[in-house]
Design an enzyme around this catalytic site. Structure first.
Site, mmCIF file in Angstrom:
data_model
loop_
_atom_site.group_PDB
_atom_site.id
_atom_site.type_symbol
_atom_site.label_atom_id
_atom_site.label_comp_id
_atom_site.label_asym_id
_atom_site.label_seq_id
_atom_site.Cartn_x
_atom_site.Cartn_y
_atom_site.Cartn_z
ATOM 1 N N GLY A 158 2.826 19.971 -21.794
ATOM 2 C CA GLY A 158 2.168 19.212 -20.796
ATOM 3 C C GLY A 158 1.205 20.150 -19.826
ATOM 4 O O GLY A 158 0.995 19.620 -18.910
ATOM 5 N N ASP A 159 0.922 21.390 -20.441
ATOM 6 C CA ASP A 159 0.187 22.418 -19.732
ATOM 7 C C ASP A 159 -0.591 23.302 -20.648
ATOM 8 O O ASP A 159 -0.488 23.250 -21.752
ATOM 9 C CB ASP A 159 1.137 22.950 -18.256
ATOM 10 C CG ASP A 159 -0.311 23.265 -17.474
ATOM 11 O OD1 ASP A 159 -1.394 23.883 -17.366
ATOM 12 O OD2 ASP A 159 -0.024 22.959 -16.039
ATOM 13 N N ASP A 160 -0.833 24.536 -20.173
ATOM 14 C CA ASP A 160 -1.194 25.772 -21.245
ATOM 15 C C ASP A 160 -0.149 25.862 -22.153
ATOM 16 O O ASP A 160 1.026 25.844 -21.925
ATOM 17 C CB ASP A 160 -1.484 26.973 -20.357
ATOM 18 C CG ASP A 160 -2.611 26.749 -19.260
ATOM 19 O OD1 ASP A 160 -3.659 26.099 -19.920
ATOM 20 O OD2 ASP A 160 -2.680 27.382 -18.250
ATOM 21 N N SER A 198 -2.505 20.816 -26.057
ATOM 22 C CA SER A 198 -2.359 20.652 -24.849
ATOM 23 C C SER A 198 -3.494 19.560 -24.302
ATOM 24 O O SER A 198 -4.720 19.968 -24.310
ATOM 25 C CB SER A 198 -2.765 21.916 -24.091
ATOM 26 O OG SER A 198 -2.626 21.659 -22.844
ATOM 27 N N ASP A 235 4.167 24.815 -18.848
ATOM 28 C CA ASP A 235 3.623 25.885 -19.989
ATOM 29 C C ASP A 235 4.511 26.343 -20.892
ATOM 30 O O ASP A 235 5.709 26.188 -20.779
ATOM 31 C CB ASP A 235 3.090 27.111 -19.047
ATOM 32 C CG ASP A 235 2.192 26.942 -18.148
ATOM 33 O OD1 ASP A 235 1.804 25.741 -18.053
ATOM 34 O OD2 ASP A 235 1.742 27.722 -17.569
#
Length: 472
Positions: free
Chosen positions: A260-262, A293, A240
């Site tokens: 790689g996420d939020d 994302s 995140d």
């Protein structure tokens, strides 16, 4: 005649000297003009003096070669700043390898252009910390968790800034070990400040965090401005960008996030632990932010939101080439609430699902949670939504247990790429659309004109069962 020759030669020598000098000056002038036409260079920028006491990391024995471990140099420098009652630590151009270290109050950490703080990927040099009290244990593994590369607790007046220097967590090793289930503890964030206030993070690049990148926990008065946050879009799990967690008065603006996420995930604790801790996230402003994302969403609320989330304003958000735009995620057992979220000027560029509300995100810390602890979702407002290349603009799936109340969507014009019968998807939602909304809204919502007059009443029929599964 012979007497005139020396005078004649002397005159010619003088004339030649004058011509040579004039030519030389002409060449110099031409060169200067040519230089002025070239793109400007980037001269070495002087460290500003932001505190009364200023220290250089090299004064404490640090070596910026990318190989020498400089943990003791950081510790000695920060100890001296603490002894002085505050100060500024300058990190010059170079690659400064270090294990995790702690900041102190009344401190500015200043990174020069081309300065890189490198976190060691040797897990044995990362300390273990107790689980966060609102989570019960490490987010990924039971028991303690790894600390952050840059850490602080019970601090005030902390600034991390610079001439866009970089803090690099070297997360690749951590990601691979996590994916192979080789770690015994939850990975650590890049920067984590806990129980602190008056924090500024600005004009730096945060790169390749092992886990969440910037994690203020139970903090007050936080500004994150002009920060670039980067991690690979795939293969860097749970990286995140910014996670305000049980925080109050947060401003995030003028940032670029590609992770790689939020991109931004607002949190406030996990199930029964978050309910018992009881610290909401509130008073959060996000504006002028660009996010990408491929795994999750540009901005998320939850799923750990058991202490409550309220009074969140999102303005001028661009989400591009991403899986989701804005997402609220929760489930039975979370408790808490999401109230008074206002999003204005949302742009979706090649996004699979634009607006998502998901009420069956059933990930629990242990079996001690109360399934009857039901979160409330109400007062959610979206205005001026634009975009193209969007597969499903809106997917709001409440459930019989957790209905979505008081949802407002107005002035939406989103170009879609997937001709599906239900591209505006709703379930167990009460609310309205105002003015022009394209594509056509679901029948669950009232249609109201700009003056507040009812145009069409909702024709939704009460449904049984829980929300549909979110597969996109």
């Amino acid at each position: 005649l012979l007497d005139s020759i020396p005078r004649h030669l002397s005159f010619h020598r003088t004339a030649l000297a004058l011509i040579w000098a004039l030519g030389f000056l002409t060449i110099i002038a031409w060169q200067r003009a040519a230089i002025d036409r070239l793109p400007p260079s980037q001269p070495r920028r002087i460290f500003p003096r932001l505190r009364s006491s200023v220290f250089d990391l090299t004064d404490f024995g640090a070596v910026g070669d990318g190989f020498t471990v400089n943990t003791r140099a950081f510790e000695r420098a920060i100890s001296e700043i603490r002894r002085k009652g505050g100060g500024q630590l300058n990190v010059e151009s170079g690659r400064w390898l270090t294990a995790p270290f702690n900041l102190t109050s009344n401190m500015t950490l200043f990174l020069a252009r081309n300065a890189v703080i490198l976190g060691t990927d040797d897990a044995s040099q990362w300390p273990l910390l107790p689980a966060l009290p609102s989570y019960g244990y490490g987010r990924e593994k039971p028991g303690p968790r790894y600390g952050s590369l840059i850490h602080g607790q019970n601090l005030s007046d902390v600034v991390i800034t610079g001439h866009n220097g970089t803090i690099n967590g070297q997360g690749e090793t951590w990601w691979k070990r996590h994916l192979k289930n080789e770690l015994n503890h939850t990975r650590g964030p890049l920067i984590e400040l806990m129980w602190s206030r008056d924090i500024v993070v600005s004009d730096v690049t945060l790169l390749n965090s092992p886990f969440w990148t910037l994690h203020p926990y139970d903090c007050r008065n936080i500004t994150v401005r002009n920060v670039t946050i980067l991690a690979p879009l795939a293969g860097s799990p749970n990286t995140d960008g910014i996670d305000p967690d049980s925080c109050e008065n947060v401003l995030i603006e003028d940032c670029y996030i590609n992770v790689g996420d939020d991109g931004i995930a607002i949190k406030s604790g996990w199930d029964q632990y978050g309910i018992a801790y009881g610290r909401p996230s509130t008073g959060i402003v996000i504006r002028n932010v660009v996010v990408r994302s491929m795994i999750s969403a540009g901005v998320s609320i939850g799923s750990e939101m058991s202490g409550g989330v309220s009074n969140v304003t999102v303005e001028n958000l661009l989400v591009w080439k991403s899986k989701r735009g804005i997402r609220i995620k929760t489930s039975p057992g979370r408790g808490g609430y999401v109230r008074r979220l206002t999003c204005t000027n949302l742009t979706l560029d090649d996004v699979r699902v634009g607006i998502v509300v998901k009420t069956d995100y059933g990930d629990h810390p242990d079996d001690g949670y109360d399934p009857n602890a039901l979160p409330a979702i109400e007062g959610i407002n979206f205005r001026r939504i634009r975009g193209h290349g969007v597969r499903i603009p809106v997917r709001v799936y409440g459930s019989r247990e957790i209905p979505v109340r008081d949802l407002t969507i107005g002035d939406m014009d989103v170009g879609i790429t997937y001709k599906k019968k239900r591209i505006f998807q709703c379930s167990h939602v009460e609310g309205r659309v105002i003015g022009k909304v394209f594509p056509a809204p679901c029948d669950d919502l009232d249609v109201v004109d700009e003056d507040g007059n009812l145009v069409r009443k909702s024709s939704a029929i009460p449904r049984n069962g829980t929300a549909a599964v979110d597969t996109d």
